[in-house]
Scaffold this active site. Structure first.
Site, mmCIF file in Angstrom:
data_model
loop_
_atom_site.group_PDB
_atom_site.id
_atom_site.type_symbol
_atom_site.label_atom_id
_atom_site.label_comp_id
_atom_site.label_asym_id
_atom_site.label_seq_id
_atom_site.Cartn_x
_atom_site.Cartn_y
_atom_site.Cartn_z
ATOM 1 N N HIS B 6 0.796 -1.192 0.003
ATOM 2 C CA HIS B 6 0.133 -0.018 0.172
ATOM 3 C C HIS B 6 1.031 1.155 0.038
ATOM 4 C CE1 HIS B 6 -3.737 2.183 2.216
ATOM 5 N NE2 HIS B 6 -3.256 2.888 0.880
ATOM 6 N N HIS B 8 1.200 5.135 -2.472
ATOM 7 C CA HIS B 8 0.558 5.918 -3.205
ATOM 8 C C HIS B 8 1.986 7.152 -3.755
ATOM 9 C CE1 HIS B 8 -3.332 4.579 -2.206
ATOM 10 N NE2 HIS B 8 -3.397 4.728 -1.093
ATOM 11 N N ARG B 71 -1.974 8.808 -6.092
ATOM 12 C CA ARG B 71 -2.264 9.427 -4.845
ATOM 13 C C ARG B 71 -3.839 9.317 -4.598
ATOM 14 N NH1 ARG B 71 -0.327 15.062 -2.684
ATOM 15 N NH2 ARG B 71 -1.064 15.087 -0.552
ATOM 16 N N ALA B 72 -4.292 8.434 -3.514
ATOM 17 C CA ALA B 72 -5.522 8.258 -3.127
ATOM 18 C C ALA B 72 -6.294 9.647 -3.027
ATOM 19 C CB ALA B 72 -5.639 7.395 -1.995
ATOM 20 N N SER B 73 -6.048 10.388 -2.625
ATOM 21 C CA SER B 73 -6.811 11.640 -2.276
ATOM 22 C C SER B 73 -6.880 12.525 -3.375
ATOM 23 C CB SER B 73 -6.233 12.563 -0.981
ATOM 24 O OG SER B 73 -4.845 12.975 -1.326
ATOM 25 N N HIS B 178 -10.635 1.477 -1.674
ATOM 26 C CA HIS B 178 -9.899 2.866 -1.350
ATOM 27 C C HIS B 178 -10.723 3.902 -1.724
ATOM 28 C CE1 HIS B 178 -7.103 5.301 0.381
ATOM 29 N NE2 HIS B 178 -6.009 4.527 0.555
ATOM 30 N N HIS B 223 -5.813 0.233 5.849
ATOM 31 C CA HIS B 223 -5.791 0.901 7.116
ATOM 32 C C HIS B 223 -6.164 -0.231 8.367
ATOM 33 C CE1 HIS B 223 -7.265 3.734 3.971
ATOM 34 N NE2 HIS B 223 -6.100 4.027 4.169
ATOM 35 N N GLU B 284 1.513 2.712 3.564
ATOM 36 C CA GLU B 284 1.014 3.713 3.162
ATOM 37 C C GLU B 284 1.740 5.012 3.409
ATOM 38 O OE1 GLU B 284 -3.268 4.846 3.940
ATOM 39 O OE2 GLU B 284 -3.435 5.823 1.957
ATOM 40 N N ARG B 290 2.569 11.711 8.914
ATOM 41 C CA ARG B 290 4.005 11.692 8.296
ATOM 42 C C ARG B 290 4.802 11.940 9.521
ATOM 43 N NH1 ARG B 290 3.454 14.325 2.276
ATOM 44 N NH2 ARG B 290 1.917 13.338 1.535
#
Lengths: 342, 342
Positions: B6, B8, B71-73, B178, B223, B284, B290
């Protein structure tokens, strides 16, 4: 003394549901709207539903007192308008009041509110007043999503909710953040919507600074805090990214979690990551998960077994979870217990 | 070998975001719509973003290979129509393909899909085909809520999604479930919407019988499975109430959880309640969280530390989590590794 802070009258006499169904049917046929007085439930009927259900289980499992509110999934604030919710809330709250009069040693009421999507929360204040002042309610259930799974309300940190918070502070009562039935087919009510709402509320509180405005406001996040304790590192990290104080300072003077987590490893996690001061015993019995766990031979929602089964809790900590914290978080409960000498 | 399932491309060169912002601005001014060819990113720019970020961390932490997707977002399927999503997905997937060509030992692609609210999922099949057949993608990311927090799509068990599942089975690729950015102010993207989506998807799968129709279909719930492992007793109990088989039989041949849980107690719970066969190493990184955890002095998302720090995992079990399970759940990854002799 063992206080269960999370019980709903899920077993109310059938007449209640029948009345509600008539009320809902009348939404499209106003002439058929039932009157509150049409609902007749006797004290014996109330006793019967409790003696064979909640009270029976409380006695068997060894819980003394339950903070008892109307059935959460039946609040269904998305149905009808404010007037519909208002009549329904009044009926349900009165019923829990009667329960607490019949069994004052075992049940003390918490109020549902007549919330309605798009309607300002201050409309709930008269019912709130009545429940606290006349019925002795020690808490309210606050639905962060009266739309029932469409999440059309502002976050809990928005000023939208402040009139309710002001009254809560005045009365010194906490709110359990509790949604109702999901009418969104994506969300199973008790398997997704409830848990998501807990998680969502916790993150809303991280994002905001609500307790700067209301230093004494208190929320109980049920179902063990949704996903929050399992992802405690994530939430500590997100608070840090958002330049918030440590969770202990930012939220934990004001936010509490119940123990409605239906297996030993979950309770072990909860008690390992969340300060014991912030954990309140609860079972939500008789509620979403009524079966017997084949792995243990005991009811899933017999959460006292998990507290007792914890290897990490001292006797003093168990006392806090069972009783001490509840007296502190629900001061009107504490006062009621002192008045009766317990 | 340590495989992170996982990751991105959260650190893509700024030009990508600039192009996307031009595309979004052009929604109200179609003449200003940028062409894909307007986006120029050099190999050196790609190398720079990875060498200073993901690759640097992978080397420091000791991960060998990351399954790498856009990138998921930034997927933001709720923005614009299918054509907008389609162009955007093509650009993002091509970029991850280039990453995997520049660093074949370290990155292997997973595809985002050009989903769009209200548009049938079969419209995603050409992009899916391209990513698998031309780019060597070993998985897809499937968004159960392309509306971005309004949850307007049917549950994952609905036939609505079947055309995608048929192709996944044909290609023998799993989907990571996701979501993307939340445009609903109630839901913080990474603190509520992501975790809620994981929980919601898991419950949808409990409610349905999807794997009766697709016995070889596989989903990875990221997650750490949202709230599911923490509430494992609740989910076992709800499946029981719904007269479903035990979770092991009902879901666990088809559903897997990653290890994106950012503290030791969370990973300890996950590995205690979920069978080791169903757990896939992931971080992730570089993603939602971060920072450095002040309680440990290490990055929250350095999840390998929690696997290593687990008192209950044997060496063989760690190997399963790090590598063995990923080869099995992502057969195209397994085949690619075998082709290169690793």
């Amino acid at each position: 003394m063992i206080i269960d802070v999370h019980g709903h009258y899920t077993t109310a006499p059938k007449a209640l549901e029948t009345w509600r169904n008539r009320q809902i049917a009348a939404l499209s046929d106003p002439a058929a709207m039932p009157r509150p007085a049409d609902l007749v439930i006797t004290d014996d009927e109330i006793r019967e539903t409790l003696e064979t259900n909640q009270l029976k289980q409380m006695r068997a499992r060894g819980a003394d007192l339950t903070i008892f509110s109307p059935r959460a999934s039946f609040m269904a604030h998305h149905i009808g308008d404010f007037q519909v919710s208002s009549t329904w809330a009044a009926i349900c709250n009165e019923l829990c009041h009667r329960v607490s009069r019949l069994y004052p040693q075992h049940f003390i009421p918490a109020a549902m509110l007549p919330q309605s999507p798009g309607v300002p929360p201050e409309t709930c204040l008269p019912e709130l007043r009545r429940c606290v002042e006349e019925y002795g309610a020690v808490a309210i259930n606050l639905n962060p999503d009266p739309s029932g799974g469409h999440w059309t309300s502002p976050p809990l940190t928005d000023r939208h909710w402040y009139p309710l918070y002001e009254r809560m502070v005045e009365y010194d009562i906490p709110a359990m953040i509790h949604v109702s039935t999901s009418c969104n087919p994506a969300f199973h009510t008790t398997g997704a919507h409830y848990i998501n709402a807990d998680t969502t509320a916790f993150m809303q509180l991280i994002q905001g600074d609500l307790f700067r405005d209301f230093p004494t406001l208190r929320f109980v996040i049920p179902h063990g805090g949704g996903a929050a304790p399992y992802h405690w590192g994530r939430y500590r990290g997100l608070a840090q990214e958002l330049k918030k104080p440590l969770l202990a300072e930012h939220l934990l003077r004001n936010v509490f979690f119940d123990t409605c987590v239906y297996h030993q490893p979950g309770i072990d996690l909860l008690t390992r990551v969340v300060p014991i001061d912030n954990i309140l015993f609860a079972s939500e019995m008789i509620g979403a998960v009524r079966g017997i766990d084949p792995e243990t031979g005991h009811a899933y929602d017999d959460t006292k077994r998990y507290i007792e089964g914890s290897a990490q809790l001292s006797t003093a900590q168990k006392h806090q979870i069972y009783e001490g914290n509840a007296r502190r978080v629900y001061p009107r409960l504490g006062a009621a217990l002192e008045r009766r000498g317990s």
